[in-house]
Design a protein around this motif. Structure first.
Motif, PDB file in Angstrom:
ATOM      1  N   PHE A 183     -63.457 -57.612  -6.553  1.00 59.87           N
ATOM      2  CA  PHE A 183     -64.505 -58.400  -5.924  1.00 59.87           C
ATOM      3  C   PHE A 183     -64.720 -57.945  -4.482  1.00 59.87           C
ATOM      4  CE2 PHE A 183     -65.762 -63.092  -4.993  1.00 59.87           C
ATOM      5  CZ  PHE A 183     -67.091 -62.782  -5.157  1.00 59.87           C
ATOM      6  N   LEU A 200     -68.114 -55.595  -2.937  1.00 60.06           N
ATOM      7  CA  LEU A 200     -69.130 -56.464  -2.338  1.00 60.06           C
ATOM      8  C   LEU A 200     -70.124 -55.681  -1.481  1.00 60.06           C
ATOM      9  CD1 LEU A 200     -67.093 -59.626  -1.289  1.00 60.06           C
ATOM     10  CD2 LEU A 200     -69.048 -59.575  -2.830  1.00 60.06           C
ATOM     11  N   ALA A 212     -68.857 -59.566  -7.654  1.00 65.89           N
ATOM     12  CA  ALA A 212     -69.281 -58.782  -6.495  1.00 65.89           C
ATOM     13  C   ALA A 212     -70.791 -58.575  -6.481  1.00 65.89           C
ATOM     14  CB  ALA A 212     -68.570 -57.429  -6.490  1.00 65.89           C
ATOM     15  N   GLY A 254     -72.716 -58.942   2.577  1.00 61.71           N
ATOM     16  CA  GLY A 254     -71.660 -58.262   1.825  1.00 61.71           C
ATOM     17  C   GLY A 254     -70.424 -58.042   2.674  1.00 61.71           C
ATOM     18  N   THR A 288     -66.879 -59.701   2.073  1.00 64.03           N
ATOM     19  CA  THR A 288     -65.732 -58.806   1.921  1.00 64.03           C
ATOM     20  C   THR A 288     -64.590 -59.239   2.828  1.00 64.03           C
ATOM     21  OG1 THR A 288     -67.131 -56.936   1.304  1.00 64.03           O
ATOM     22  CG2 THR A 288     -64.932 -56.430   2.139  1.00 64.03           C
ATOM     23  N   GLN A 301     -62.980 -62.197   1.235  1.00 66.11           N
ATOM     24  CA  GLN A 301     -62.264 -61.874   0.007  1.00 66.11           C
ATOM     25  C   GLN A 301     -60.999 -61.061   0.276  1.00 66.11           C
ATOM     26  OE1 GLN A 301     -62.795 -63.088  -3.070  1.00 66.11           O
ATOM     27  NE2 GLN A 301     -64.322 -64.355  -2.055  1.00 66.11           N
TER      28      GLN A 301
END
Length: 560
Positions: free
Chosen positions: A57, A61, A112, A415, A419, A422
């Motif tokens: 993921f 991303l 993602a 994104g 990121t 994540q």
């Protein structure tokens, strides 16, 4: 239906798409003990069931955020929902732990595609004060679905099987796809630029190596090799006396350095980069991402430990665990809605700080009360306060991070923001999971040596290995066979969970400190219309034109 009304209804569909990802994570957390019993997976595999999804993921991303800008954000969102739904079917049918992990990898690919496009669609659709409200609605919808997740997962796992916890994503995916098709317009970026494939490979290598080292260190040895556990690539045993874990950490550091070097070089040449250094020059974006990553270290790692402790130590069923965790979700839902109201009179960064402070209070309170005989009524208030903090912090932190990002770069910006969170989540799961299982093993080994000295050392070692390897799943059986030994195991796992909670609180404290480098405009200040220079700067900021930094700086100074 008016365009304005369609826009707000579309926001709900967009929010439900990312809520699908959140629901799946909460369902999996509740179902983990049942998965351990059914598939016989180890504690290391338990971490990988979470990490395989989170790693893929996080690594993809930025790639999919950029591709969504080029190919169409709505199109990418629909593809992502489809991939995630198919992967959920495969997960539900998995006969082994390895295949379940592989299915989670595919889910990570779909996730993602979904998450950065939801953020970039909101960023591109709403402006000014409406954007803050839209992010609050986004957070409230997620909070509502988070409330459903543990309860739904607990009910499905208890009444049917953990496999239905994945199967429920099929109707949810269909509903979301239909809603997006009916209410959401396509959004694209007029720029044409390539994808930094080399940067993507380096980012995957760096994050995967780091998390692998953190999770597998207790198995392979942090410094000296435990040869019996390490198969050599050439066959036999690992040929070196040093563990492969330090070498893996060196690989992670080298890949990170190469990623930064490559990104700076490509940015100077006016080419796209996996790390958007032009966006990172924006103070709110750079500092916000640092804060978000640190906060995520503490936010999500503790969620791995709690369901295991509730079911294996306190003896709750999956449904009862879901009911207890519902307090966290209800707090998050209530606070997300509250933030939509107070955003008109309070700076977003102030809401973020209040939320993180509430998270710290909730997690520390959990650490204090965790014990083998803790009552549910003592757990619920702690989780509710923690949930309030999550609800206050999550949506507004996202808004603060993206507040100065040009619309043309919204995909890459969202994104990058996703990121950062994540990667923080992945590191949190790896670090707190390792603390949970390592400290459980150490405490249990020590306590058995003192209270059960009559047991042979090999037997005590087997007991410790059984408890740790099964992620606590062996505790109920130990209680039935030997109440004294089972009691020591329950205490050890409670201690491990408590240490994980205090570690999470430490990360959250660092995240709170990091937010003091953030700023946001006063809530009462009206949004001024853009000047021609500001409009030009916003457009050029997302292009490959080397002038974009000067234009953006000029626009911010208000000079022509």
């Amino acid at each position: 239906m008016s365009a304005d009304r369609r826009r707000w209804i579309g926001l709900v569909s967009i929010s439900l798409a990312v809520a699908l990802i959140i629901v799946d994570s909460t369902i999996v957390n509740v179902a983990i003990p049942s998965i351990v019993d059914d598939l016989g997976i180890t504690s290391t595999q338990v971490q990988w069931v979470q990490e395989s999804y989170t790693l893929v993921f996080a690594a993809l991303l930025l790639v999919f955020g950029t591709l969504a800008d080029r190919w169409g954000r709505r199109r990418m969102l629909l593809i992502g929902v489809g991939v995630f739904t198919v992967a959920s079917v495969l997960a539900a049918l998995s006969p082994t732990g390895d295949l379940l992990i592989a299915s989670r990898v595919l889910q990570g690919v779909g996730g993602a595609m979904v998450l950065p496009t939801t953020l970039s669609l909101i960023n591109a659709t709403f402006r000014g004060r409406e954007r803050g409200i839209a992010f609050a609605v986004w957070g409230s919808t997620i909070g509502g679905m988070v409330a459903v997740g543990p309860l739904l997962g607990g009910w499905l796992t208890t009444a049917f099987s953990w496999r239905w916890a994945f199967g429920i994503n099929i109707p949810l995916g269909l509903i979301i796809a239909i809603g997006i098709l009916l209410t959401t317009r396509e959004s694209t970026d007029s720029r044409e630029a390539g994808i930094d494939i080399g940067g993507a490979v380096l980012s995957i290598l760096a994050s995967a190596a780091l998390v692998f080292g953190l999770i597998e260190g207790r198995t392979y040895g942090w410094w000296l090799a435990e040869a019996a556990h390490i198969p050599s690539v050439l066959g036999g045993t690992w040929p070196l006396s040093i563990s492969p874990i330090p070498l893996v950490f060196v690989l992670a550091a080298a890949a990170t350095a190469a990623l930064i070097w490559r990104g700076r070089r490509r940015t100077r040449a006016g080419r796209t980069s996996m790390l958007p250094f032009d966006l990172l020059a924006i103070a709110s974006f750079r500092n916000g991402n640092v804060a978000a990553m640190i906060v995520s270290l503490g936010e999500f790692g503790i969620i791995l430990a709690l369901p295991l402790w509730l079911q294996n130590v306190l003896g709750y069923s999956a449904l009862q665990t879901g009911v207890v965790l519902l307090a966290l979700a209800l707090g998050s839902f209530a606070a997300s809605g509250l933030s939509a109201a107070v955003i008109r009179s309070t700076r977003p960064v102030t809401i973020v700080r209040a939320g993180i402070a509430a998270e710290i209070v909730g997690v520390v309170s959990l650490g204090v009360i965790i014990a083998p005989h803790t009552a549910w009524w003592a757990i619920v208030p702690c989780l509710f306060v923690y949930g309030i903090g999550v609800g206050l912090a999550t949506a507004q932190l996202t808004g603060v991070v993206l507040q100065d990002v040009p619309v043309d770069s919204s995909g890459q910006g969202s994104g990058t923001a996703s990121t950062a969170r994540q990667i923080g989540s992945a590191l949190g799961i790896a670090i707190l999971g390792t603390i949970l299982f390592s400290s459980t093993g150490a405490v249990l080994s020590s306590s058995l040596a003192q209270t059960s000295a009559a047991l042979p050392e090999t037997v005590r070692s087997q007991i410790v290995d059984a408890v740790v390897t099964s992620a606590g799943g062996a505790i109920p059986g130990l209680v039935e066979k030997d109440a004294a030994v089972g009691g020591e195991a329950r205490q050890a796992f409670s201690d491990g969970t408590r240490y994980a909670a205090f570690t999470a609180a430490g990360f959250l404290t660092l995240g709170l400190a990091a937010t003091f480098r953030l700023s946001s405009p006063a809530p009462s200040a009206p949004s001024a219309p853009q000047t021609p220079v500001e409009q030009t700067a916003a457009h050029e900021a997302g292009s490959g034109d080397p002038r974009r930094r000067d234009l953006r700086q000029t626009a911010r100074r208000g000079t022509v």
